[in-house]
Motif scaffolding. Structure first.
Motif, PDB file in Angstrom:
ATOM      1  N   ASN A  20      -9.112  -0.604  -1.257  1.00 33.91           N
ATOM      2  CA  ASN A  20      -8.101   0.387  -0.902  1.00 33.91           C
ATOM      3  C   ASN A  20      -8.105   1.546  -1.884  1.00 33.91           C
ATOM      4  OD1 ASN A  20      -6.579  -0.947   1.402  1.00 33.91           O
ATOM      5  ND2 ASN A  20      -6.734  -2.573  -0.129  1.00 33.91           N
ATOM      6  N   HIS A  71       0.137  -1.792  -6.888  1.00 32.51           N
ATOM      7  CA  HIS A  71       0.295  -3.134  -7.460  1.00 32.51           C
ATOM      8  C   HIS A  71      -1.037  -3.639  -7.998  1.00 32.51           C
ATOM      9  CE1 HIS A  71      -1.080  -4.102  -3.414  1.00 32.51           C
ATOM     10  NE2 HIS A  71      -1.234  -5.382  -3.737  1.00 32.51           N
ATOM     11  N   ASP A  75      -7.886  -5.751  -4.716  1.00 29.39           N
ATOM     12  CA  ASP A  75      -8.265  -4.785  -3.675  1.00 29.39           C
ATOM     13  C   ASP A  75      -7.542  -3.445  -3.859  1.00 29.39           C
ATOM     14  OD1 ASP A  75      -5.933  -6.259  -2.892  1.00 29.39           O
ATOM     15  OD2 ASP A  75      -6.136  -5.534  -0.840  1.00 29.39           O
ATOM     16  N   HIS A  76      -6.738  -3.350  -4.946  1.00 23.59           N
ATOM     17  CA  HIS A  76      -6.068  -2.080  -5.259  1.00 23.59           C
ATOM     18  C   HIS A  76      -6.409  -1.544  -6.650  1.00 23.59           C
ATOM     19  CE1 HIS A  76      -3.444  -2.206  -1.655  1.00 23.59           C
ATOM     20  NE2 HIS A  76      -3.812  -3.476  -1.736  1.00 23.59           N
ATOM     21  N   ASP A 161       1.245  -3.027  -0.451  1.00 26.92           N
ATOM     22  CA  ASP A 161       1.202  -4.307   0.265  1.00 26.92           C
ATOM     23  C   ASP A 161       2.604  -4.878   0.172  1.00 26.92           C
ATOM     24  OD1 ASP A 161      -1.470  -3.806   0.355  1.00 26.92           O
ATOM     25  OD2 ASP A 161      -2.098  -5.634  -0.673  1.00 26.92           O
ATOM     26  N   HIS A 366       1.890 -10.452   3.298  1.00 25.31           N
ATOM     27  CA  HIS A 366       1.956  -9.207   4.071  1.00 25.31           C
ATOM     28  C   HIS A 366       2.930  -9.340   5.239  1.00 25.31           C
ATOM     29  CE1 HIS A 366      -1.599  -7.514   2.034  1.00 25.31           C
ATOM     30  NE2 HIS A 366      -1.987  -8.776   1.975  1.00 25.31           N
ATOM     31  N   HIS A 388      -4.558  -0.144   5.414  1.00 25.68           N
ATOM     32  CA  HIS A 388      -4.797  -1.501   4.907  1.00 25.68           C
ATOM     33  C   HIS A 388      -5.112  -2.472   6.041  1.00 25.68           C
ATOM     34  CE1 HIS A 388      -4.433  -5.126   2.458  1.00 25.68           C
ATOM     35  NE2 HIS A 388      -4.314  -4.378   1.381  1.00 25.68           N
TER      36      HIS A 388
HETATM   37 ZN   LIG Z   1      -4.099  -5.273  -0.545  1.00 22.51          ZN
END
Ligand SMILES: [Zn+2]
Ligand SMILES: [Zn+2]
Length: 553
Positions: A20, A71, A75-76, A161, A366, A388
């Motif tokens: 992301n 956060h 993946d961030h 997220d 999520h 996302h």
């Molecule tokens: Zn994520």
């Protein structure tokens, strides 16, 4: 672009899982929101992770003023060190997010040269044309935020997220009050997490795993070996509380588990029962029914502590008869075979494995459709932009939202990586598409060129044929019989006949070539390669990598 308009350009995470990252541009200034990593979708030998390709932002290098993080999930934040090597700008995020980033910076030797700004929920920071405010949201990790970006074009809210967890284990609930205040004042666009947009209803609270985990503690006769994501602070707190309640000491295994528990504890995100931890060596002295191993490696990574335990590679401990192994995590797409192997190892060693297919020991972080609805109703955006998720999730997010009467169907914009979305005071338009790719990274954090990965795949599928010829540089005559070496192509003993044919073919190719061709090694090598390629393809249907070598004698 009109001076006050805002451009949003996703560089990853939209249309693909993971990685992301998004650029927001306004009035000649740019901020980057998140910079995550992902895993290669295709078979990519020797590649550990993928990160967004940064060549696109190169042209905006001087405009970029900050990296704004929602956060601390990989993946961030997984690509942050790689991005900082390209553009050294300040990084903003919550204390926990930045603690995870700091661990990475140390590994990359970037600690001393990076400026980190820790923020609290509801902090507002002015970054040129942008004013950014972080608002707490609940998720599987703690200290997660949505981000409101106020620009001359209007306010854009990035959900991060999130789920609407009314009873989080650690930390406060989602800051709907603040999100609603933004809604009251007017939100131009909401960029919302699509991970579970296909699921009706609400996503359960992190607490939903408690009954099933409690049952494990109640029934386990021997050791409990529990593996979860090492960033799952809520989950770890639940497990520590149960361990205390059921009189089990806890040994932490795996570097990331130790480090993340220490980090979360230092930021008072965990309430660790006094004296509960024991070292792996001490754990060997403790009765099985009084011990819990909390282990990194729930995705079956072969180098992880969990796999080492399950394959007798750990120096202190191993999974054994009577153990209850609990895999309290979802299976990240692509990791299923490794996790399945891990379970098999545990069963073969006499343990029982409990995963989320047999008990409610994992809950998603999520939000489902009703969570999304709460967020949309709080913020009341003019435009809704699903982010996302893979394409399917983005489109289903759109289709579902269009039926809810909460945002005009024509105001739901699906875009994908590289699309440039221009937002004006009352307009949203896709104005261009940039090429954005992904970059392969290996285990030593080095880039791996696409070409190298292609070659590795080629080798792994069809093998290699090396043809060695010795040619006299003056006469152009063959000085000896050609030699052929193959690997991964055919079993040489079974294919003696074929190897003889290939040698003859090489010899013929050289002897029938013109004198000029024979003494120009580049030309003769290409002729040998083409001849072998044609012959092999016709005879076997395969396309091994062919490397002719000319030795000058
Ligand atoms: Zn994520
Ligand atoms: Zn996350």
């Amino acid at each position: 672009m009109t001076k006050d308009n805002l451009e949003i350009i996703p560089l990853g995470g939209v249309g693909v899982f993971g990685m992301n990252m998004m650029a927001m541009r306004c009035g000649g200034e740019t901020i980057i929101s998140d910079a995550g990593m992902g895993f290669p979708e295709e078979d990519a030998p020797g590649v550990d992770i993928i990160i967004p390709d940064f060549s696109f932002i190169d042209q905006y290098r001087d405009e970029i003023s900050a990296i704004v993080l929602t956060h601390g999930h990989e993946d961030h934040i997984g690509a942050v060190p790689f991005l900082l090597k390209e553009v050294n700008v300040p990084v903003y995020g919550t204390h926990l997010t930045l603690a995870f980033v700091e661990n990475k910076l140390q590994e990359h030797g970037l600690s001393a040269t990076t400026t980190l700004h820790a923020i609290e929920s509801r902090d507002r920071v002015k970054l040129g044309n942008f004013e950014v405010e972080w608002m707490h949201v609940t998720h599987s990790l703690t200290s997660c935020t949505a981000v409101a970006v106020t620009t001359p074009a209007g306010v854009v809210i990035h959900s991060g997220d999130f789920k609407i967890d009314g009873t989080p284990v650690v930390g406060p609930a989602t800051d709907l009050e603040r999100l609603t205040e933004y809604g009251d004042r007017g939100v131009l666009a909401l960029l919302a997490d699509s991970t579970n947009a296909e699921r009706p209803g609400r996503t359960q609270s992190e607490r939903a795993v408690m009954p099933a985990l409690e049952k494990v503690f109640e029934e386990a006769q021997g050791r409990i070996v529990l593996s979860c994501f090492t960033s799952s602070v809520h989950r770890i707190q639940i497990v520590l509380d149960l361990a205390r309640e059921y009189g089990r000491r806890v040994a932490l295994l795996g570097r990331s588990m130790l480090r993340n528990v220490e980090t979360a504890d230092s930021l008072r995100q965990l309430d660790i029962p006094d004296g509960i931890f024991v070292s792996p060596a001490e754990a060997r002295q403790i009765d099985d029914d009084q011990l819990l191993l909390l282990v990194a490696g729930c995705q079956g990574d072969p180098m992880s502590a969990m796999t080492k335990l399950a394959t007798d590679q750990h120096k202190n401990l191993s999974v054994g008869p009577g153990d209850t192994v609990v895999l309290s995590a979802r299976q990240i797409p692509g990791n299923e075979p490794a996790i399945s192997r891990l379970s098999s190892h545990c069963y073969k060693r006499g343990a029982t494995v409990i995963d989320s297919s047999v008990a409610r020991i994992h809950v998603s972080g999520h939000g489902s459709q009703e969570d999304l609805k709460i967020l949309i109703e709080a913020t009341r955006p003019k435009f809704l932009v699903p982010i996302h998720g893979e394409h399917r999730q983005l489109y289903r997010h759109r289709d579902w939202a269009a039926t809810q009467g909460i945002v005009e169907p024509e105001n739901i914009v699906v875009f994908e990586n590289g699309d440039v979305l221009e937002l004006g005071e009352s307009s949203a338009e896709l104005i261009a598409t940039e090429f954005v790719g992904r970059t392969f990274i290996d285990s030593s954090y080095e880039h791996v060129e696409d070409m190298v990965v292609r070659d590795r795949k080629h080798l792994s599928y069809d093998g290699i044929v090396v043809a060695i010829v010795a040619i006299n540089p003056k006469s152009g005559e063959l000085e000896s019989e050609p030699e052929l070496v193959t690997r991964g192509f055919i079993h040489e003993e079974d294919a003696a006949e074929m190897l003889i044919q290939l040698k003859q073919l090489v010899e013929e190719t050289v002897t029938t070539a013109a004198h000029e061709e024979r003494i120009d090694y580049a030309v003769i090598k290409e002729k040998i390669r083409v001849a072998l390629k044609r012959f092999i393809q016709k005879a076997t249907g395969r396309r091994p990598m062919i490397i002719p070598v000319v030795v000058e004698v």
